[in-house]
Motif scaffolding. Structure first.
Motif, PDB file in Angstrom:
ATOM      1  N   THR C 314       1.130  -1.211   0.346  1.00  0.00           N
ATOM      2  CA  THR C 314      -0.058   0.020  -0.025  1.00  0.00           C
ATOM      3  C   THR C 314       0.758   1.611  -0.064  1.00  0.00           C
ATOM      4  OG1 THR C 314      -1.467  -1.330   1.457  1.00  0.00           O
ATOM      5  CG2 THR C 314      -1.656   0.921   0.704  1.00  0.00           C
ATOM      6  N   SER C 315       0.367   2.111  -0.902  1.00  0.00           N
ATOM      7  CA  SER C 315       1.546   3.182  -0.979  1.00  0.00           C
ATOM      8  C   SER C 315       1.131   4.955   0.329  1.00  0.00           C
ATOM      9  CB  SER C 315       0.931   3.939  -2.261  1.00  0.00           C
ATOM     10  OG  SER C 315       1.764   2.912  -3.389  1.00  0.00           O
ATOM     11  N   SER C 316       0.016   4.592   0.170  1.00  0.00           N
ATOM     12  CA  SER C 316      -0.815   5.465   1.813  1.00  0.00           C
ATOM     13  C   SER C 316       0.273   4.825   2.453  1.00  0.00           C
ATOM     14  CB  SER C 316      -2.001   5.622   1.625  1.00  0.00           C
ATOM     15  OG  SER C 316      -2.975   5.906   0.684  1.00  0.00           O
ATOM     16  N   LEU C 317       0.744   5.856   3.424  1.00  0.00           N
ATOM     17  CA  LEU C 317       1.273   5.901   4.846  1.00  0.00           C
ATOM     18  C   LEU C 317       1.590   6.534   5.722  1.00  0.00           C
ATOM     19  CD1 LEU C 317       5.271   4.038   3.462  1.00  0.00           C
ATOM     20  CD2 LEU C 317       3.270   2.894   4.778  1.00  0.00           C
ATOM     21  N   PRO C 318       1.381   6.071   6.778  1.00  0.00           N
ATOM     22  CA  PRO C 318       0.468   7.175   8.002  1.00  0.00           C
ATOM     23  C   PRO C 318       2.226   7.775   8.590  1.00  0.00           C
ATOM     24  CG  PRO C 318      -0.080   4.517   8.679  1.00  0.00           C
ATOM     25  CD  PRO C 318       0.480   5.026   7.578  1.00  0.00           C
ATOM     26  N   ILE C 319       3.733   7.226   8.330  1.00  0.00           N
ATOM     27  CA  ILE C 319       4.452   8.035   8.228  1.00  0.00           C
ATOM     28  C   ILE C 319       4.116   8.693   8.080  1.00  0.00           C
ATOM     29  CG2 ILE C 319       5.659   5.260   9.660  1.00  0.00           C
ATOM     30  CD1 ILE C 319       6.926   5.216   6.548  1.00  0.00           C
ATOM     31  N   GLU C 320       5.816   9.732   7.907  1.00  0.00           N
ATOM     32  CA  GLU C 320       6.225  10.462   7.205  1.00  0.00           C
ATOM     33  C   GLU C 320       6.682  10.658   5.881  1.00  0.00           C
ATOM     34  OE1 GLU C 320       6.183  14.886   8.738  1.00  0.00           O
ATOM     35  OE2 GLU C 320       8.152  15.062   8.240  1.00  0.00           O
ATOM     36  N   GLN C 321       6.588  10.990   4.810  1.00  0.00           N
ATOM     37  CA  GLN C 321       7.114  10.626   3.365  1.00  0.00           C
ATOM     38  C   GLN C 321       7.583  12.110   2.908  1.00  0.00           C
ATOM     39  OE1 GLN C 321       6.200   7.172   1.266  1.00  0.00           O
ATOM     40  NE2 GLN C 321       4.031   7.823   2.165  1.00  0.00           N
ATOM     41  N   GLU C 322       9.211  12.198   2.366  1.00  0.00           N
ATOM     42  CA  GLU C 322       9.254  13.828   1.497  1.00  0.00           C
ATOM     43  C   GLU C 322       8.274  13.586  -0.113  1.00  0.00           C
ATOM     44  OE1 GLU C 322      12.795  14.032   1.029  1.00  0.00           O
ATOM     45  OE2 GLU C 322      13.435  13.080   2.346  1.00  0.00           O
ATOM     46  N   THR C 323       8.017  14.827  -0.570  1.00  0.00           N
ATOM     47  CA  THR C 323       7.153  14.633  -1.820  1.00  0.00           C
ATOM     48  C   THR C 323       7.175  16.764  -2.493  1.00  0.00           C
ATOM     49  OG1 THR C 323       5.336  14.345  -2.951  1.00  0.00           O
ATOM     50  CG2 THR C 323       5.415  14.848  -1.010  1.00  0.00           C
ATOM     51  N   VAL C 324       6.745  16.411  -3.225  1.00  0.00           N
ATOM     52  CA  VAL C 324       6.842  18.122  -3.572  1.00  0.00           C
ATOM     53  C   VAL C 324       4.981  17.892  -3.967  1.00  0.00           C
ATOM     54  CG1 VAL C 324       8.642  18.069  -4.995  1.00  0.00           C
ATOM     55  CG2 VAL C 324       6.536  17.549  -6.300  1.00  0.00           C
ATOM     56  N   ARG C 326       2.319  20.862  -5.994  1.00  0.00           N
ATOM     57  CA  ARG C 326       2.275  21.094  -7.449  1.00  0.00           C
ATOM     58  C   ARG C 326       2.648  22.012  -8.689  1.00  0.00           C
ATOM     59  NH1 ARG C 326      -4.245  21.483  -9.877  1.00  0.00           N
ATOM     60  NH2 ARG C 326      -3.425  21.630 -11.180  1.00  0.00           N
ATOM     61  N   ASP C 327       3.065  23.105  -7.507  1.00  0.00           N
ATOM     62  CA  ASP C 327       4.954  23.588  -8.205  1.00  0.00           C
ATOM     63  C   ASP C 327       5.775  23.785  -7.827  1.00  0.00           C
ATOM     64  OD1 ASP C 327       5.044  24.854  -5.964  1.00  0.00           O
ATOM     65  OD2 ASP C 327       3.797  26.592  -5.576  1.00  0.00           O
ATOM     66  N   GLY C 328       5.796  22.264  -6.830  1.00  0.00           N
ATOM     67  CA  GLY C 328       6.762  21.889  -7.682  1.00  0.00           C
ATOM     68  C   GLY C 328       7.853  21.747  -6.079  1.00  0.00           C
ATOM     69  N   SER C 329       7.611  22.791  -5.222  1.00  0.00           N
ATOM     70  CA  SER C 329       8.230  22.995  -3.919  1.00  0.00           C
ATOM     71  C   SER C 329       7.865  22.112  -2.810  1.00  0.00           C
ATOM     72  CB  SER C 329       6.985  24.098  -2.759  1.00  0.00           C
ATOM     73  OG  SER C 329       6.848  25.074  -3.324  1.00  0.00           O
ATOM     74  N   PRO C 330       9.382  21.585  -2.779  1.00  0.00           N
ATOM     75  CA  PRO C 330       9.224  20.665  -1.073  1.00  0.00           C
ATOM     76  C   PRO C 330       8.078  20.581  -0.389  1.00  0.00           C
ATOM     77  CG  PRO C 330      11.414  21.535  -2.084  1.00  0.00           C
ATOM     78  CD  PRO C 330      10.790  22.426  -2.450  1.00  0.00           C
ATOM     79  N   ALA C 331       8.435  19.493   0.603  1.00  0.00           N
ATOM     80  CA  ALA C 331       7.320  19.301   1.106  1.00  0.00           C
ATOM     81  C   ALA C 331       6.798  17.804   2.550  1.00  0.00           C
ATOM     82  CB  ALA C 331       5.470  19.366   0.695  1.00  0.00           C
ATOM     83  N   THR C 332       6.096  17.614   3.076  1.00  0.00           N
ATOM     84  CA  THR C 332       5.782  16.146   3.387  1.00  0.00           C
ATOM     85  C   THR C 332       4.988  15.986   3.774  1.00  0.00           C
ATOM     86  OG1 THR C 332       6.120  16.687   5.892  1.00  0.00           O
ATOM     87  CG2 THR C 332       8.379  16.694   5.161  1.00  0.00           C
ATOM     88  N   ILE C 333       4.403  14.467   3.893  1.00  0.00           N
ATOM     89  CA  ILE C 333       3.327  13.830   3.178  1.00  0.00           C
ATOM     90  C   ILE C 333       3.232  12.852   4.824  1.00  0.00           C
ATOM     91  CG2 ILE C 333       3.060  12.595   1.378  1.00  0.00           C
ATOM     92  CD1 ILE C 333       0.087  13.441   0.942  1.00  0.00           C
TER      93      ILE C 333
END
Lengths: 376, 376, 376, 376
Positions: C314-324, C326-333
């Motif tokens: 499963t891709s959805s994880l309750p742990i924090e993952q890095e991402t970006v 829509r405009d490409g700014s770094p974020a976490t999810i």
């Protein structure tokens, strides 16, 4: 989905232009074990071919088909059947003069609008030459419906200009009456009413001499079709017949049964009443009249299917017509090719082919959904 | 391929019967970002719905659509759109008396022949109630063609019985003239010629009182359609229009442009000559006349598309008619339901829907094959 | 052709999102007379549904289907069947925080690239919630293949992480062993090897507690399938099975028979030799081994069909993952939803549904092309 | 729908058998204006053709294509393109000895079960000779994706038996490395790792001498593919790639990205995290790793697409194998033909063709649904 395929289960895909190497059809979905030969194909190709009589175009094409696949030891194998009919009479004359002109009544302008580019030699893909592929496939469809349920499709010329054939019951017209005159010679106009046929030929000849052309109508009858073919909503068999006929060049109208005649009828006059018939010993359910042309709710009733179609006068004319060039400049055009003064005589095998293909297709669809077929 | 799907790229799939829970349509292939609401759908559903005037059936259905998917924040998402229209007026009367009888002019017998089994309550899947689904989908198609190329489809009643509308140029008829009378009241017969409309209403009323029904014809016009839509061979746009119209209940004939009138014309009279027009400042190529009804070689020319279709008189009649039972025994039938004395007024939105769907479909096909679309 | 339809003759079309009103499927092409009820549908919908055990997502959905059409007096009518499963647990929480974030492993970014627009609530159309529609349709397919040729499809979990089920012959696994433990309680992981099942449950539970997820593999077996289904070239039945399985969310690999194990085999080891079997008294032709997984040349051989598929964690994880964004700014999810720590237990009915649909489809295709079906 | 057509908008239909006159493909849906020549087609036909090296079958076929339609003045016209490749080396030897024998690993038995009838000469329609048609069509697809979005498809042999190619990044493999050795000679095994290639050739040669065959795996990479291709549900592009590859003869498994490797991974290890890349100056969104093989939710992400497929060892063996006759009597068979000891080297252009066809198809589908295309 591109537009060079027709049918769902009995499915034909075609390619070819008027002045390319030839026309090809791939016929897919044919059950195994149906006998088919080059000679079978040739019969209808000859009925379609140019040069067959004085009232059609004098171009010369032998239209010999080559079966490239799908037939083994004289029978269909169940895999796809490819047939190639090579073009022969591609006169090497100069087409550059018409390259930038839009012929009235032709697809030149609409092709340019669509593709921005076209094969201008004799119409390319828009030429009626593509119907060789349909006629060849139609022979296989005719075989299939005859082998599997005894069905038969016969078309004939029912009108040319204002000359109407007097045919009491379309379902009684035989292929023989369409193809042969009383004296055994070829019935070159394919109208089963001899008196009308004679006048039609004279009218067509008159148009030819005047550098003009004339419209007409064809009637198509399918007999021996079991009740129950067709789908209730979008794929009503009437809808597929109409699509099949309108996909042919020059068709401007299609009707079935009483057709446009229904517009000023009342329901009480129009409805065909159910009764039974013991003509074939089965006491089966039939209708007393056939204003419904063999289809109710888009599904066959077992009564003869009767369709009628309007075919416009040939657009290519040896007389001068006004037009414009690609950039919109006024110009005149005069088509020097050898064209049919009336399209109807050669239209007959094309119409038969398309109707047979629809029947073959719906027959296979009916088999698929039929309940209770066992494995063995 | 089963018969409950229509279209290739703009594709609708429907389900539903007259006396089941409701009718559903899934519309697939719609580009994202097109605004659509329940109110948009309701407009045409109201034009189709029973009980809208004294000259149509008095059954009661509110025909409220529910959008189940594919629309988010008022716009299409690009994924499949499902719409449900529940049935309400399913009178719990006893259908057992007609269970084994074949209604003349209806699909009862052909359904039995096909399935060996049918939902006999009010026609089941063969009921025109399935057209709610088409009309809902048609609204989306109309939106699409309007948003993407400014296209518009307008249909009107051009004939009822022997009363013909006097319309100089079909392309000049506005939706307003079809829907409204001069005094602002509803034009209940949907004929844009006020004098003819009045006489049509009287004729329909006369038929209704006599326990009878009457046939008629509709004209459908599509404007603003760019040149170049349609495919050269089987999927000529004229063929798809014809299939679309013949897939509607009660349609017995379809023609376009000069239609059956071409049968006794000569080519020199029939061809539409090309010229240019500067009406919109573009000096674009047009034809001087429009006998070709906006299509040449099965591809649009940019001229208005004009189609005409024959609609038979309603088959269900309150007067007694002869028929047979399932086992072939003679019987009589008298339909007690509340039926339309003339199908035409409610046919108009159905015809518009189907033509709009074909245009939307061919537009998407045109986009697919267009050369040079860039990624961004 | 839009992508919400699957199958040619047994054809399903679906619509619906995770957070819209519900999911709909229209099943077309089903022969008339097949018994089907809401209860039949519920059985597999319950096997798919969230909240069924401690090792799956704890969302709550009752997943009650409504049959909207195509079934009359408990049997299919032959017309299109629409089924609606409404969504219930659409928590009204705020999705705006993830609206502009791309969840790793999800379709958020690719949807935006495709449509420029998306329903961001819980994945919209990309959510596995759409598989309710497939599972409902699969029940009808299972009925059809059982009624028409005695076919059966059974899937089971054959691996989770590095724990492999020890199953001697996949064709011997019964539905009962997949669904029930030895003590009669639910076999919540759907692995027919009890020892492995216990270890799998422990592993899944461990992953859940760690805020992580784990991949696995499913084996799907089809029994009672006659020899001869499938088409020789593009529509090899192996190709349609593969398409069916790869169309399910999270599937990264499919193999049949010996599968990837063939890579380092020699032909002399690999070929299954033909012999005859008199097990059922028919002395029929079989193979001594079944490395070919029941298909040769893309056509069934009558031996059990055996497929295996890899399902990602499963891709959805309750742990924090890095991402970006829509405009490409770094974020976490960090996904807060209630997700499955392992997709396999709920994947089983989805896989069965898709394989049954392919079998139903090819069975109808086989019937269509079969030679010699008579009208009666 | 019969099984000899592949693709929706870029659509190929094929016909032909190993021992008939030839193989034909009709390619439909190609936009106008794409340059194509017989020489272009020949390049990939030569990569597929028998007799090209010592490690493939020594049959002789020149495989010269003839373009029968759809190309005018060196460019596609937008209409259907037919290509014919005639068969030459149809040795007139006697097949009657194998007519009633079922070759192990071949489609003989399943064809008989399906059709009750087969062209037994060299496999007929089940022969891999049909892939000439695919490879020819694949060249057009490659042209299209290159012209329209700069896409490229490269396949290579990644494993033969237990010899694996050592390739750091599949996306870095060039066509040149696949086709040429370091010394400029032909890389006859099409493995880009020279050391592995040498060992593979030795292994294949060893199998050939032993009268045996060996399996292997191919890797296929597509580069330059924009994000956004594929449909969310059934026509996920991964599903269409899988169908395309499984439709090829001898394919027993397909995986993409990490593939079956996902089975024992945790979500936290498996997810590819989003970031941005400024490599081409666009600061576009990419993933840090590519375990997802360029597809998420069945839609391309713009990352390289990476697929891997398992190909079984050739079934035809010169050594004696047990089998049965049509009537079930025990027999032995020894195939005397000239067969490939390993299918992989000639499989490469077939796999490339199929992947290119899927990309061309989804590209056209993307164009169709794209919002905002203008008429001009």
């Amino acid at each position: 989905m591109p537009g060079n395929t027709f049918g769902q289960l009995f499915r034909i895909t075609t390619a070819g232009e008027s002045h390319g190497p030839g026309n090809v059809v791939i016929v897919d979905g044919v059950p195994p074990g149906i006998p088919i030969s080059v000679d079978d194909l040739q019969v209808d190709l000859d009925r379609r071919k140019p040069g067959q009589s004085k009232i059609v175009t004098q171009r010369k094409e032998s239209d010999r088909p080559e079966i490239l696949s799908g037939v083994f030891e004289g029978k269909t194998t169940g895999t796809s059947i490819a047939i190639l009919v090579r073009n022969e009479d591609q006169r090497s004359r100069d087409y550059s003069e018409i390259k930038d002109l839009y012929r009235p009544g032709h697809a030149d302008y609409s092709f340019d609008a669509k593709y921005g580019f076209r094969d201008y030699r004799g119409g390319g893909r828009s030429s009626a030459r593509e119907t060789t592929a349909r006629v060849a496939a139609g022979v296989i469809a005719k075989k299939l419906i005859h082998e599997e349920f005894g069905g038969e499709v016969i078309a004939y010329v029912s009108q040319v200009g204002d000359i109407q054939a007097d045919v009491e019951n379309p379902a009684d017209v035989s292929l023989d009456r369409v193809e042969k005159s009383a004296d055994g010679s070829a019935n070159i106009v394919r109208c089963p009413d001899p008196a009308a046929a004679e006048r039609m030929i004279a009218l067509i000849d008159e148009c030819r001499k005047a550098g003009d052309s004339i419209g007409g109508a064809a009637t198509i009858v399918a007999k021996g079709v079991p009740a129950g073919l067709g789908e209730p909503v979008f794929d009503k068999i009437k809808a597929d017949f109409a699509k099949a006929l309108f996909s042919l060049p020059a068709v401007l109208g299609v009707e079935y049964g009483i057709g446009f005649g229904c517009v000023n009828m009342r329901g009480s006059q129009h409805n065909d009443l159910f009764t039974t018939s013991d003509d074939d010993g089965s006491n089966k359910i039939v209708t007393k009249s056939n204003r419904h042309g063999g289809m109710l709710g888009g599904i066959t009733t077992g009564m003869p299917i009767v369709l009628r179609t309007a075919v416009k006068p040939t657009s290519s004319l040896p007389i001068e017509q006004e037009t414009v060039t690609r950039d919109g400049s006024p110009a005149t055009i005069q088509t020097k090719g050898r064209h049919d003064p009336c399209l109807l005589p050669r239209f007959i095998p094309m119409a038969e082919a398309m109707i047979a293909i629809v029947l073959a297709d719906h027959w296979l669809r009916w088999k698929a959904q039929k309940r209770g077929t066992s494995v063995d």
